[in-house]
Structures are given as C-alpha cells and as structure tokens.
Design an enzyme around this catalytic site. Structure first.
Site, mmCIF file in Angstrom:
data_model
loop_
_atom_site.group_PDB
_atom_site.id
_atom_site.type_symbol
_atom_site.label_atom_id
_atom_site.label_comp_id
_atom_site.label_asym_id
_atom_site.label_seq_id
_atom_site.Cartn_x
_atom_site.Cartn_y
_atom_site.Cartn_z
ATOM 1 N N LEU A 13 0.852 -1.197 0.000
ATOM 2 C CA LEU A 13 0.000 0.000 0.000
ATOM 3 C C LEU A 13 0.884 1.243 0.000
ATOM 4 O O LEU A 13 1.574 1.513 0.980
ATOM 5 C CB LEU A 13 -0.905 0.010 1.241
ATOM 6 N N SER A 14 0.863 1.985 -1.073
ATOM 7 C CA SER A 14 1.749 3.139 -1.211
ATOM 8 C C SER A 14 1.121 4.441 -0.746
ATOM 9 O O SER A 14 1.813 5.445 -0.593
ATOM 10 C CB SER A 14 2.147 3.295 -2.685
ATOM 11 N N GLY A 15 -0.182 4.423 -0.569
ATOM 12 C CA GLY A 15 -0.909 5.665 -0.305
ATOM 13 C C GLY A 15 -1.623 6.169 -1.542
ATOM 14 O O GLY A 15 -2.449 7.069 -1.473
ATOM 15 N N GLY A 16 -1.303 5.570 -2.709
ATOM 16 C CA GLY A 16 -1.935 5.957 -3.962
ATOM 17 C C GLY A 16 -3.194 5.157 -4.244
ATOM 18 O O GLY A 16 -3.486 4.148 -3.601
ATOM 19 N N ASP A 18 -4.028 3.346 -6.916
ATOM 20 C CA ASP A 18 -3.882 2.050 -7.585
ATOM 21 C C ASP A 18 -3.705 0.911 -6.583
ATOM 22 O O ASP A 18 -4.348 -0.138 -6.696
ATOM 23 C CB ASP A 18 -2.692 2.086 -8.558
ATOM 24 N N MET A 38 5.801 0.559 2.522
ATOM 25 C CA MET A 38 7.259 0.494 2.442
ATOM 26 C C MET A 38 7.873 1.885 2.538
ATOM 27 O O MET A 38 7.564 2.759 1.722
ATOM 28 C CB MET A 38 7.687 -0.141 1.106
ATOM 29 N N CYS A 103 14.501 -0.613 -8.397
ATOM 30 C CA CYS A 103 13.692 -0.647 -7.174
ATOM 31 C C CYS A 103 12.713 -1.816 -7.216
ATOM 32 O O CYS A 103 12.542 -2.539 -6.228
ATOM 33 C CB CYS A 103 12.933 0.664 -7.009
ATOM 34 N N GLY A 127 0.048 -2.322 -7.055
ATOM 35 C CA GLY A 127 -0.843 -1.558 -7.923
ATOM 36 C C GLY A 127 -0.254 -1.285 -9.291
ATOM 37 O O GLY A 127 -0.640 -0.303 -9.930
ATOM 38 N N CYS A 201 11.244 7.093 -7.849
ATOM 39 C CA CYS A 201 10.795 6.354 -6.670
ATOM 40 C C CYS A 201 11.297 6.911 -5.341
ATOM 41 O O CYS A 201 10.565 6.929 -4.379
ATOM 42 C CB CYS A 201 11.159 4.886 -6.798
#
Length: 373
Positions: A13-16, A18, A38, A103, A127, A201
């Site tokens: 979960l990146s916060g975005g 997708d 992360m 990455c 995502g 990134c």
C-alpha cells in the site's frame, strides 16, 4: 484475477489509488489481505518534497476503510545498498540509470516479497499496471502489458523472474485508470481523487539536479556544438541526459552555419558526452542525425523466461513512455548481451536506460543500453 480462493495476500500500500483499489478488489474476492507500507528513503525526510509521512497516513486511512491491518516497514537500508548506490555509480560513469527498474527488482519484488513470505503470505500484490499469465504449453509465467496502454508499467517490471511472478498479483492490470478511480470512489476510498505521483521512486517531486548536487562530484567543462565551437559551460556531465533540452544555459546561442542543424532558432539538445575530454556535445534541432540511432547494444540482461529469446523480429522500448518500435533482436557477438536493429531510427537512445523487448503483449525482458549507433 485470483488464482485460488482465500489466499493470504500481502499488498504493497503506497498511499496511492492504484494500490488502494488492488487491496479492495482482493478483499472483495475473499482473500485475507494484509497491507504493507514500504519506507524506502530516510535522508532529508523532513524535506518539503518528501511525501512519505503523508502517503503513510493515506495508506492507513485506506486500510481502515477496507478493514485490513497495515504494517509500516522500513527498507531504507536495503534501498541505499541495492538501488541508490548503483544509481550513483551509473551517473558517475556518465550513464542515465532508471532507478524504478532497479527498485522493483531489488526492493518491491525481493525485500518486500521476502518480508511478505515471513508473514505467511501465499503471494503479494501491487498496484502496477501489468498482468501475469500462466502459459501451459511453455510451462512458464508470462509478464503481460497492462490493458490500459496509457498506464502499462511492464517496462519497469521486465527484470522479474519466474519465481517472483509465481507469487505476484496485479489486479489493476486488467483495468483502465478511469475504472480504477471509479471503483475507488464507489468504494468510498479516501484517496480516490489523489493525484498520481510523477517523481522518481526515492527522489519524489523534488528538483532533480538540486538532489543530485548533494551526491555527485562536480567537474565543469565545455559545451560544444558538432563543429567544436564552445557555446558555454556545463556543471558536470552527470547532470545531463541525452535528448535533454531544458537547463543547458545556451538558449540564446544560434548556430547559423551548421549544415545539419534545425535552423538558427531551433532548440539545442544534448547529443553526446565526451567523457575523455569532459565535454558535453549539443546539436540544434530535434531531428538532428546525432540524436537518431538505428542500432543499440545492451548488456546486464534479464529475461522473464530465464533465457534469451530466439533471434528474430520483435518490438522494443528504449524509454518508458514510448510506443513499441519494430526491431530485430540478435545475440551480441562474442559476449553476453544483445543487439537491436530498428526498422526506423530511434530518438535519443540513452546508455544506462533499459531496452525492453516485447513479443506482442508479452514482455520478454531486456537489458541496460550500453551504446547506440
């Protein structure tokens, strides 16, 4: 999208939006979903450009709405060792690396995957706009382009291996971006309208040259045209990339006599780097011959199937946002690597970037561009 019912899936979960929709879809399919945020960068974390804290708050809010646990994991040490150090080495050698490719290979599908397996996951999900397909005849997993051609991210994922793909789900790869945002809005996800990140990134949205200034040595030298005339001074070859038009500091210079230029008012572009003389070579006009390459060589190869494709006709990308270019693939003579011969010359083929080979919708893998002609 799911392979077997009720798997334990760890989602990055990146916060975005997708990755948020990825987690929501998997939960709807009945999987046991765990979110992982992360953190890959710690230097200057209080910088105005570092959105890590905001992104974690957004990711946690998404996890709360979906009803899944979320863990904050710090991979900054691995990132610095495996990605950032290589990124700086490439820049100092005069090449232009793509850190997002590294990455994915080293962090998201290695360090993160390993962590997820320790949590008892059966697979991970991200995502990314890409797809994975099991090909029964070939007995292998294939990496496919995402169905939204404007968002396809298979280029960044071309280093993934059979073992990694076997443990990976890409739910939004089956969707268009507009559908992803619609699903997010209908599900009441708090980041449904969040703007997409456009930053590299770990650098995020901060000014790129300002960031590199802290880490790369400066060795100013001449900016020359194709006839050897000195037009100005560069601040260090590492700070420029082939095809670059902005930030050269020679916008007012005209090349009236260049026989192959684009006219006296045409813009200047970085065309070559002469490392031996520490000179930056520029040309005028987007279509100058120095910016066109019919052939490239690549090394540091990585193939999704575990082996190189057979020589023949394929398509390739030499940068992310580029249409597939028809080419012929050949093994490099007498060395590891390959040669691509394009049907039409390609613009600003850049050493250090990835050349990624496709067979229709199937991403075969690729390598790092070593040179072009």
């Amino acid at each position: 999208m799911s392979r077997t019912p009720a798997q334990r899936v760890v989602v990055g979960l990146s916060g975005g939006v997708d990755s948020a929709v990825t987690a929501w879809l998997l939960k709807q399919q009945g999987h046991e979903v765990v979110g992982i945020f992360m953190k890959n960068w710690e230097d200057d974390d209080d910088s105005e450009y570092c959105s890590s804290n905001i992104d974690f708050v957004d990711a946690a809010a998404v996890a709360d709405v979906i009803g899944i646990p979320i863990e904050h994991v710090n991979f900054a040490a691995e990132y610095k060792d495996r990605v950032f150090a290589e990124f700086l080495r490439e820049y100092q050698a005069g090449r232009t690396p793509n850190p997002d490719v590294l990455c994915n290979a080293e962090i998201k599908f290695k360090a993160f995957l390993d962590h997820a397996m320790r949590l008892g996951a059966e697979c991970i999900a991200t995502g990314h706009y890409a797809r994975v397909r099991w090909h029964e005849g070939l007995r292998q997993h294939q990496l496919l382009k995402g169905l939204d051609p404007a968002k396809d991210q298979s280029y960044f994922l071309h280093r993934l291996t059979q073992a990694q793909l076997a443990k990976t789900l890409f739910p939004v790869g089956e969707l268009k971006k507009t559908e992803v945002r619609r699903i997010a809005a209908e599900a009441g996800l708090p980041n449904a309208k969040k703007k997409d990140s456009t930053g590299i990134c770990f650098i995020g949205e901060r000014p790129f040259r300002e960031f590199l200034n802290r880490y790369l040595s400066h060795a100013p030298g001449p900016i020359e045209d194709e006839r050897g005339r000195v037009l100005g001074r560069h601040v260090g070859l590492s700070f420029y990339t082939l095809g670059q038009r902005q930030g050269l500091g020679i916008g007012g210079v005209k090349d009236k006599g260049a026989p192959r230029g684009g006219g006296e008012h045409a813009p200047w572009f970085v065309a070559r780097k002469d490392l031996a003389r520490n000179a930056l070579l520029v040309v005028q006009g987007h279509d100058h011959p120095w910016l066109q390459s019919a052939t490239l060589t690549a090394d540091t190869t990585s193939w999704v199937a575990g082996h190189a494709p057979a020589p023949g006709a394929y398509a390739a990308k030499t940068r992310y946002r580029q249409a597939d270019a028809a080419c012929r693939y050949e093994d490099a003579p007498g060395a590891a690597g390959f040669v691509l011969r394009f049907d039409e010359p390609q613009w600003a083929v850049t050493p250090g970037q990835s050349a990624v080979v496709y067979d229709g919708e199937v991403c075969l893998g690729g390598g790092l561009i070593a040179g072009a002609a």
